[in-house]
Design a protein around this motif. Structure first.
Motif, short mmCIF file in Angstrom:
data_model
loop_
_atom_site.label_atom_id
_atom_site.label_comp_id
_atom_site.label_asym_id
_atom_site.label_seq_id
_atom_site.Cartn_x
_atom_site.Cartn_y
_atom_site.Cartn_z
N PHE A 115 0.83 -1.57 0.17
CA PHE A 115 -0.09 -0.04 0.04
C PHE A 115 0.95 0.89 0.40
CE2 PHE A 115 -1.83 3.17 3.18
CZ PHE A 115 -3.34 3.55 1.88
N ARG A 116 0.75 2.16 -0.90
CA ARG A 116 1.25 3.67 -1.24
C ARG A 116 1.18 4.45 -0.04
NH1 ARG A 116 3.82 3.35 -6.06
NH2 ARG A 116 2.37 2.14 -7.43
N VAL A 146 6.66 4.19 5.60
CA VAL A 146 7.62 3.33 4.68
C VAL A 146 6.29 2.66 3.53
CG1 VAL A 146 9.73 2.38 5.31
CG2 VAL A 146 7.53 1.58 6.16
N ASP A 147 6.24 1.78 2.58
CA ASP A 147 5.34 2.05 1.97
C ASP A 147 4.51 0.52 2.94
OD1 ASP A 147 4.25 3.77 0.91
OD2 ASP A 147 5.46 2.68 -1.22
N ARG A 148 3.83 -0.37 3.04
CA ARG A 148 2.95 -1.34 3.98
C ARG A 148 2.53 -2.40 3.17
NH1 ARG A 148 5.44 0.42 9.25
NH2 ARG A 148 5.35 2.42 8.51
N ALA A 149 3.12 -3.99 3.75
CA ALA A 149 2.78 -4.32 3.30
C ALA A 149 1.11 -5.21 3.83
CB ALA A 149 3.30 -6.28 3.93
N TYR A 199 -2.90 -7.29 8.90
CA TYR A 199 -3.84 -7.60 9.72
C TYR A 199 -4.01 -5.99 9.43
CZ TYR A 199 -5.60 -5.10 13.76
OH TYR A 199 -5.84 -4.21 15.44
N PHE A 200 -3.33 -5.31 8.62
CA PHE A 200 -3.01 -3.86 8.16
C PHE A 200 -4.36 -3.70 6.89
CE2 PHE A 200 -1.66 -0.15 6.13
CZ PHE A 200 -1.82 0.47 6.72
N ALA A 241 -2.71 7.49 7.37
CA ALA A 241 -2.16 6.80 6.06
C ALA A 241 -3.90 6.41 4.90
CB ALA A 241 -1.27 6.67 5.56
N ALA A 242 -4.11 5.59 6.42
CA ALA A 242 -5.01 4.95 5.83
C ALA A 242 -6.15 5.44 5.53
CB ALA A 242 -5.14 3.97 6.92
N VAL A 243 -7.02 6.29 7.07
CA VAL A 243 -8.15 6.90 6.21
C VAL A 243 -8.31 7.81 5.66
CG1 VAL A 243 -8.92 8.43 8.57
CG2 VAL A 243 -8.90 6.31 9.31
N LYS A 244 -7.45 8.98 5.72
CA LYS A 244 -6.57 9.88 4.43
C LYS A 244 -7.03 9.61 2.96
CE LYS A 244 -3.39 13.52 5.77
NZ LYS A 244 -1.85 13.70 5.23
N ALA A 245 -6.34 8.47 3.25
CA ALA A 245 -6.58 6.96 1.20
C ALA A 245 -7.71 7.25 1.25
CB ALA A 245 -5.63 5.55 1.48
N VAL A 246 -7.94 6.36 2.33
CA VAL A 246 -9.58 5.85 1.65
C VAL A 246 -10.87 6.53 2.19
CG1 VAL A 246 -9.73 3.72 2.63
CG2 VAL A 246 -10.26 4.82 4.25
N SER A 247 -11.02 8.01 2.42
CA SER A 247 -11.48 8.55 2.49
C SER A 247 -11.61 10.26 1.72
CB SER A 247 -11.57 9.43 3.43
OG SER A 247 -10.44 10.25 4.17
N LEU A 248 -10.29 10.01 0.50
CA LEU A 248 -9.90 10.84 0.01
C LEU A 248 -9.67 11.99 0.54
CD1 LEU A 248 -12.20 9.73 -3.67
CD2 LEU A 248 -9.49 9.24 -3.00
N ASP A 249 -8.96 12.12 1.76
CA ASP A 249 -8.64 13.18 2.70
C ASP A 249 -9.96 13.92 2.93
OD1 ASP A 249 -6.92 14.11 3.70
OD2 ASP A 249 -6.10 15.56 2.10
#
Length: 582
Positions: A307-308, A316-319, A329-330, A365-373
């Motif tokens: 994941f970018r 870092v990017d995450r697996a 888990y992530f 980062a995850a929240v920012k990504a899935v909500s498009l900020d």
RNA sequence: GGUCCCGUAGCUCAGUUGGAUAGAGCGUAGGAUUCCUAAUCCUAAGGCCAUGAGUUCGAAUCUCAUCGGGGUCACCA
């Protein structure tokens, strides 16, 4: 009524009259607050200093113009320029009388605000693995999250209290196997619990329940089938255990969200990955060897699905997918937070333990990504709690191996003290929790100190009833008391503390810092105890004055206001306010 | 090594998001109980806000560096 908000708007209005060119963003920086030093007055504002430079004027010149303006305000008895350009106000007694009246009128709602405007906020807290009873390490986060939730609700947010059940990992398989042993034990076998299994006694009744339900049938089944049944049963049982532990502290969640429901074909994780791929947020790539962190030497360079996260502020990017093909888990957590966003939450707060601080950036980062900020995520980290007894580290073990459980703590010191003590410290500072101190009934113990102040308000009323049996001090009578009779500086100082309650609540809610409520309540208790003691030296300052029932009634209205605000604070904290201490 | 948190009185901690002479409690020294619960209150001493620079009218607070304490690092959950 919030005196500070009231004058903030008056100052802003005055500025707009005097200097129409002043813009809104400048006005937003203006603060009206109580000066640190009470000798400077009741209110202080930095307005002139904020505005002067953009206007190309001298701060004192602006301040002088504002001072002239406020000389005509009937609620202001004196206003002057001080220091580099502060404006200090001294307010008329009538303002403080209005504060008392509004406390009487608003009651439990005094301090409540519409800061949140009814917006939905999701607060996720506790989220302990459902593998056993709650232990003391979870307690701080549980109390913090619950209190923050109350604070946000009080400040006009639509709050959802959520618990994320980590019921999908390998630890749950271990739990199921451990439970299966207890089941065989219930059937009469002698068992030995291998290391790595959950040894706690709390699984014994689950094994017995399985026996009662299935007899010996599970033994005859193929293992995967039996394990699936055992897993279902034990998860339900563990969740009930956790709920009952939390209930000991009066903590109740609205939503228990199961990680398991995210997995499976066509589930949320699949959908989320598909979505992430469509947004080019996922790629196949390599991760660097962890610098200095690869202590067990099991790092292996391998192409992974990543994941970018760095595009959204992570290091870092995450697996997302493990070598066995299952999700990390992530990956589940990204899906979970996308689920929250889809459910309509634009504000999310997660309460985590100190050991998860490395997880914060990833989550944001995850929240920012899935909500498009479009959504914000605040992560509050609760630092460690060290249990102490008389200055020595403390160990206690009853229910689960070597761990001190939440139930142990509550049994030892009670729910009120547990909650208050844990909130009487910033969440991001580690703390020692001393049992001996918490059980002491002296001023060293802040819980007791505050509850005593509350009980004292009741004793004053009881006493007034004895000394002035004819006096009507019902709620209705107090509302029409001659508040104007409250004139001494000692009394008005107490009202000043009461007047700070609404802004304290608002500031605490904005900062997500519920500990400020605990400190405020403690300060108020101190102010009240102090005023009470003045009656010892000066008979004129006693609440009950047999010669003057009307003055007595006015002072009882003040006492009642103190009582009300203490109750409002303790209610947010989830701490009881007893009428009498035994 | 990267990253996150912490460093304020002898001890435990606040510090109103950048304000004026940095505040509480404990401890220490002294004082107040024929009087609304002394389970309380009052007074005093006690500080290079870890260190150094920077930002500006102004820094404990923001930025950077350094020192010290703790957490964390992965295909764990």
């Amino acid at each position: 009524m919030d005196v500070f908000a009231l004058f903030a708007s008056r100052v802003a209005n005055a500025l707009q009259v005097l200097y129409p060119e002043v813009g809104a963003e400048l006005l937003a920086r203006i603060v009206v607050e109580p000066p640190r030093d009470a000798a400077h007055g009741d209110l202080s504002t930095n307005a002139a200093m904020v505005v002067a430079k953009p206007l190309g004027k001298n701060p004192r010149e602006v301040a002088t113009a504002l001072v002239e303006h406020f000389k005509h305000d009937a609620d202001v008895t004196s206003v002057e320029v001080a220091g580099p350009g502060f404006i200090n106000f001294r307010l008329a007694d009538a303002i403080w009388h209005q504060v008392l009246r509004s406390i009487a009128a608003q009651g439990a709602d005094y301090g409540r605000s519409n800061l949140g405007g009814g917006e939905a906020v999701n607060i996720e807290y506790v989220s302990a693995n459902p593998t056993g009873p709650m232990h003391v390490g979870h307690t701080r986060g549980a109390v913090f999250g619950d209190t923050l939730a109350s604070l946000m609700a009080y400040s006009g947010y639509e709050v959802t209290r959520e618990y994320y059940i980590n019921d999908a990992g390998s630890q749950i398989d271990t739990l199921a196997r451990s439970t299966f042993l207890r089941y065989r034990e219930a059937l009469g076998e002698t068992i030995e619990i291998p290391s790595g299994f959950y040894p706690g006694d709390y699984l014994v009744p689950v094994g017995q329940a399985l026996k009662a339900e299935f007899g010996t049938k599970l033994l005859a089944m193929p293992e995967p089938e039996a394990t699936a049944i055992v897993k279902d049963r034990v998860l339900v049982a563990m969740l009930e255990l956790i709920k009952s532990d939390l209930a000991l502290l009066n903590i109740h969640h609205d939503v228990f969200f199961s990680e398991r429901q995210l997995h499976g074909q066509g589930g949320d994780i699949d959908l989320t990955l598909e979505w992430l791929r469509s947004k080019d947020m996922v790629y196949q790539g390599h991760l660097d060897r962890p610098k200095g962190g690869d202590t067990d030497g099991d790092y292996e360079d391998r192409e992974q699905t990543l994941f970018r996260a760095t595009n959204f502020g992570d290091d870092v990017d995450r697996a997302l997918i493990k070598s066995d093909g299952s999700y990390t888990y992530f990956a589940a957590d990204i899906a979970y937070h996308r689920n929250k966003f889809i459910r309509g939450f634009k504000h999310m707060i997660n309460v985590l333990g100190a050991d998860h601080s490395g997880y914060v950036k990833r989550l944001q980062a995850a929240v920012k990504a899935v909500s498009l900020d479009a959504a914000d995520m605040d992560v509050r980290i609760c630092q460690l709690v060290r249990l102490m007894k008389n200055g020595e580290p403390f160990k206690m073990s009853k229910r689960s191996g070597d761990l001190v459980t939440l139930a142990d703590v509550v049994e030892e010191v009670g729910a009120d003290a547990t909650r208050f003590m844990l909130m009487f410290r910033r969440n991001d500072a580690s703390m020692d929790f001393d049992f001996a101190l918490v059980k002491e009934q002296t001023r060293d113990n802040p819980v007791f100190y505050v509850q005593y102040a509350h009980a004292r308000t009741f004793s004053i009323f009881r006493n007034a009833g004895k000394e002035l049996p004819a006096l009507d001090f019902s709620a209705e009578a107090l509302k029409v008391a001659e508040i104007e009779r409250i004139v001494t500086s000692a009394e008005l100082d107490l009202v000043r503390v009461l007047a700070a309650w609404p802004r304290t609540v608002t500031a605490a809610a904005i900062a997500h810092e519920p500990h400020r409520i605990a400190f405020y309540v403690h300060d108020l208790a101190a102010a009240f105890h102090g005023f009470w003691a003045k009656g010892k030296d000066d008979v004129q300052l006693r609440f009950v004055n047999v010669e003057d029932p009307k003055l007595t009634l006015a002072r009882l209205a003040l006492v009642n206001a103190v009582r009300q605000v203490i109750v409002n604070g303790l209610t947010i904290l989830g701490v009881s306010a007893p009428d009498e201490l035994s």
